[in-house]
Scaffold this motif. Structure first.
Motif, PDB file in Angstrom:
ATOM      1  N   GLN A  16       0.963 -13.810   1.210  1.00  0.00           N
ATOM      2  CA  GLN A  16       2.285 -14.347   1.537  1.00  0.00           C
ATOM      3  C   GLN A  16       3.379 -13.512   0.883  1.00  0.00           C
ATOM      4  O   GLN A  16       4.392 -13.215   1.500  1.00  0.00           O
ATOM      5  N   TRP A  17       3.193 -13.147  -0.372  1.00  0.00           N
ATOM      6  CA  TRP A  17       4.171 -12.310  -1.064  1.00  0.00           C
ATOM      7  C   TRP A  17       4.306 -10.966  -0.358  1.00  0.00           C
ATOM      8  O   TRP A  17       5.405 -10.499  -0.091  1.00  0.00           O
ATOM      9  N   TYR A  18       3.172 -10.340  -0.040  1.00  0.00           N
ATOM     10  CA  TYR A  18       3.183  -9.034   0.612  1.00  0.00           C
ATOM     11  C   TYR A  18       3.808  -9.123   1.995  1.00  0.00           C
ATOM     12  O   TYR A  18       4.617  -8.278   2.367  1.00  0.00           O
ATOM     13  N   SER A  19       3.478 -10.171   2.742  1.00  0.00           N
ATOM     14  CA  SER A  19       4.060 -10.346   4.079  1.00  0.00           C
ATOM     15  C   SER A  19       5.575 -10.483   3.998  1.00  0.00           C
ATOM     16  O   SER A  19       6.303  -9.923   4.814  1.00  0.00           O
ATOM     17  N   GLY A  20       6.059 -11.224   3.010  1.00  0.00           N
ATOM     18  CA  GLY A  20       7.497 -11.370   2.827  1.00  0.00           C
ATOM     19  C   GLY A  20       8.160 -10.047   2.482  1.00  0.00           C
ATOM     20  O   GLY A  20       9.241  -9.726   2.977  1.00  0.00           O
TER      21      GLY A  20
END
Length: 81
Positions: A16-20
């Motif tokens: 989720q962090w990387y996607s953001g």
């Protein structure tokens, strides 16, 4: 000496962090590209993408792009009738 607390990120949290992060970068790149095109006096920009690329579709729609044409394809199997 202060005590440090270490916390591991779960794979889901990391994704989720990387996607953001990727999404923010992609938004910036789309906007930068549009600025370059504007400086050359071009009033509209069109792009093509694969129909099943939902991530790209969401990115472009959130940047103000709209569908103006669609192309469909069917892979033919078997023998002709």
């Amino acid at each position: 000496m202060s005590e440090l607390t270490v916390r591991s990120m779960t794979e889901m949290e990391l994704n989720q962090w990387y996607s953001g992060l990727v999404r923010a970068y992609a938004d910036e790149q789309v906007a930068a590209g549009e600025d370059v095109v504007r400086r050359h006096g071009i009033a509209a920009l069109e792009l093509n993408m694969f129909g099943d690329n939902d991530r790209a579709r969401r990115l472009y729609q959130s940047s103000g792009y709209r569908v103006v044409t669609q192309q469909m394809r069917k892979t033919l199997t078997g023998e002709a009738r």
